[in-house]
Design an enzyme around this catalytic site. Sequence first.
Site, PDB file in Angstrom:
ATOM      1  N   CYS A   8       0.846  -1.203   0.000  1.00  0.00           N
ATOM      2  CA  CYS A   8       0.000   0.000   0.000  1.00  0.00           C
ATOM      3  C   CYS A   8       0.882   1.255   0.000  1.00  0.00           C
ATOM      4  O   CYS A   8       0.570   2.251  -0.667  1.00  0.00           O
ATOM      5  CB  CYS A   8      -0.931   0.006   1.205  1.00  0.00           C
ATOM      6  N   ASP A  31      10.385  -6.443  -8.861  1.00  0.00           N
ATOM      7  CA  ASP A  31      10.727  -7.050  -7.577  1.00  0.00           C
ATOM      8  C   ASP A  31      12.132  -6.589  -7.173  1.00  0.00           C
ATOM      9  O   ASP A  31      13.050  -6.535  -7.998  1.00  0.00           O
ATOM     10  CB  ASP A  31      10.662  -8.580  -7.681  1.00  0.00           C
ATOM     11  N   HIS A  47      -6.469  -3.177  -0.941  1.00  0.00           N
ATOM     12  CA  HIS A  47      -5.720  -4.075  -0.056  1.00  0.00           C
ATOM     13  C   HIS A  47      -6.564  -5.306   0.253  1.00  0.00           C
ATOM     14  O   HIS A  47      -7.544  -5.229   0.993  1.00  0.00           O
ATOM     15  CB  HIS A  47      -5.334  -3.366   1.247  1.00  0.00           C
ATOM     16  N   GLY A  92       5.414 -19.429   1.060  1.00  0.00           N
ATOM     17  CA  GLY A  92       6.389 -18.404   0.714  1.00  0.00           C
ATOM     18  C   GLY A  92       5.840 -16.994   0.664  1.00  0.00           C
ATOM     19  O   GLY A  92       6.566 -16.066   0.312  1.00  0.00           O
ATOM     20  N   HIS A  97      -0.503  -8.453   0.919  1.00  0.00           N
ATOM     21  CA  HIS A  97      -1.295  -7.673  -0.044  1.00  0.00           C
ATOM     22  C   HIS A  97      -1.094  -8.446  -1.340  1.00  0.00           C
ATOM     23  O   HIS A  97       0.049  -8.539  -1.838  1.00  0.00           O
ATOM     24  CB  HIS A  97      -0.758  -6.242  -0.141  1.00  0.00           C
ATOM     25  N   HIS A  99      -0.246 -10.291  -4.580  1.00  0.00           N
ATOM     26  CA  HIS A  99       0.622  -9.889  -5.687  1.00  0.00           C
ATOM     27  C   HIS A  99       0.875 -11.091  -6.575  1.00  0.00           C
ATOM     28  O   HIS A  99       1.174 -12.182  -6.089  1.00  0.00           O
ATOM     29  CB  HIS A  99       1.956  -9.304  -5.197  1.00  0.00           C
ATOM     30  N   HIS A 101       3.428 -12.642  -9.123  1.00  0.00           N
ATOM     31  CA  HIS A 101       4.799 -12.522  -9.630  1.00  0.00           C
ATOM     32  C   HIS A 101       4.765 -12.830 -11.132  1.00  0.00           C
ATOM     33  O   HIS A 101       4.394 -13.948 -11.524  1.00  0.00           O
ATOM     34  CB  HIS A 101       5.721 -13.552  -8.976  1.00  0.00           C
TER      35      HIS A 101
HETATM   36  P1  5GP Z   1       6.075 -13.124  -1.590  1.00  0.00           P
HETATM   37  O1  5GP Z   1       7.267 -13.728  -0.883  1.00  0.00           O
HETATM   38  O2  5GP Z   1       5.117 -12.507  -0.578  1.00  0.00           O
HETATM   39  O3  5GP Z   1       5.381 -14.000  -2.577  1.00  0.00           O
HETATM   40  O4  5GP Z   1       6.646 -11.948  -2.462  1.00  0.00           O
HETATM   41  C1  5GP Z   1       7.048 -10.718  -1.944  1.00  0.00           C
HETATM   42  C2  5GP Z   1       8.039 -10.152  -2.907  1.00  0.00           C
HETATM   43  O5  5GP Z   1       8.204  -8.795  -2.613  1.00  0.00           O
HETATM   44  C3  5GP Z   1       9.429 -10.808  -2.827  1.00  0.00           C
HETATM   45  O6  5GP Z   1       9.754 -11.392  -4.085  1.00  0.00           O
HETATM   46  C4  5GP Z   1      10.341  -9.649  -2.452  1.00  0.00           C
HETATM   47  O7  5GP Z   1      11.592  -9.706  -3.114  1.00  0.00           O
HETATM   48  C5  5GP Z   1       9.537  -8.437  -2.856  1.00  0.00           C
HETATM   49  N1  5GP Z   1       9.793  -7.261  -2.063  1.00  0.00           N
HETATM   50  C6  5GP Z   1       9.919  -7.205  -0.705  1.00  0.00           C
HETATM   51  N2  5GP Z   1      10.123  -5.941  -0.306  1.00  0.00           N
HETATM   52  C7  5GP Z   1      10.139  -5.182  -1.437  1.00  0.00           C
HETATM   53  C8  5GP Z   1      10.322  -3.771  -1.667  1.00  0.00           C
HETATM   54  O8  5GP Z   1      10.497  -2.960  -0.758  1.00  0.00           O
HETATM   55  N3  5GP Z   1      10.289  -3.358  -2.962  1.00  0.00           N
HETATM   56  C9  5GP Z   1      10.086  -4.230  -4.000  1.00  0.00           C
HETATM   57  N4  5GP Z   1      10.083  -3.707  -5.233  1.00  0.00           N
HETATM   58  N5  5GP Z   1       9.913  -5.545  -3.810  1.00  0.00           N
HETATM   59  C10 5GP Z   1       9.937  -6.017  -2.546  1.00  0.00           C
HETATM   60 ZN    ZN Z   2      -1.783  -3.288   1.128  1.00  0.00          ZN
END
Ligand code: 5GP
Ligand code: ZN
Length: 113
Positions: A8, A31, A47, A92, A97, A99, A101
């Site tokens: 957010c 990322d 959100h 993982g 929020h 997302h 990939h």
């Molecule tokens: P998850 O692990 O929840 O599926 O994915 C979260 C993703 O957010 C990870 O791939 C991580 O590298 C990315 N991420 C975490 N913090 C930040 C940030 O501050 N900026 C960006 N651009 N990506 C982030």
């Molecule tokens: Zn959010």
Amino acid sequence: MSEDCLFCKIIDGDIPATKVLENEHVVAFRDIAPKAPVHVLVIPRTHVKDVAAAAAEVPQELAAMALAAQEIADAECGGEFRWVFNTGASAGQSVFHVHGHVLGGTELEWNPA
Ligand code: 5GP
Ligand code: ZN
């Protein structure tokens, strides 16, 4: 907007990110720790915690996420991509929020576990 939510804050511009696409429904940004040559996160402006919550609560935004993923892949990796939703901590998910990939730009292996 959820006050403690990293994504957010990225939507609002309070935390910087390299944004690649924005429209009324979604924001997409690179990322910070890419796992492929193309690694973009696509998020809804609303959100919600995960993909099922998005389907239930903001289906139009979930559809817009899919269209944005394809648009990014068309621009950056020949229209082909993997779309991943880590759902729950054991799978993982680290940011709650939703997302997607968007991964591509190379020959992807298939070994997610
Ligand atoms: P998850 O692990 O929840 O599926 O994915 C979260 C993703 O957010 C990870 O791939 C991580 O590298 C990315 N991420 C975490 N913090 C930040 C940030 O501050 N900026 C960006 N651009 N990506 C982030
Ligand atoms: Zn959010």
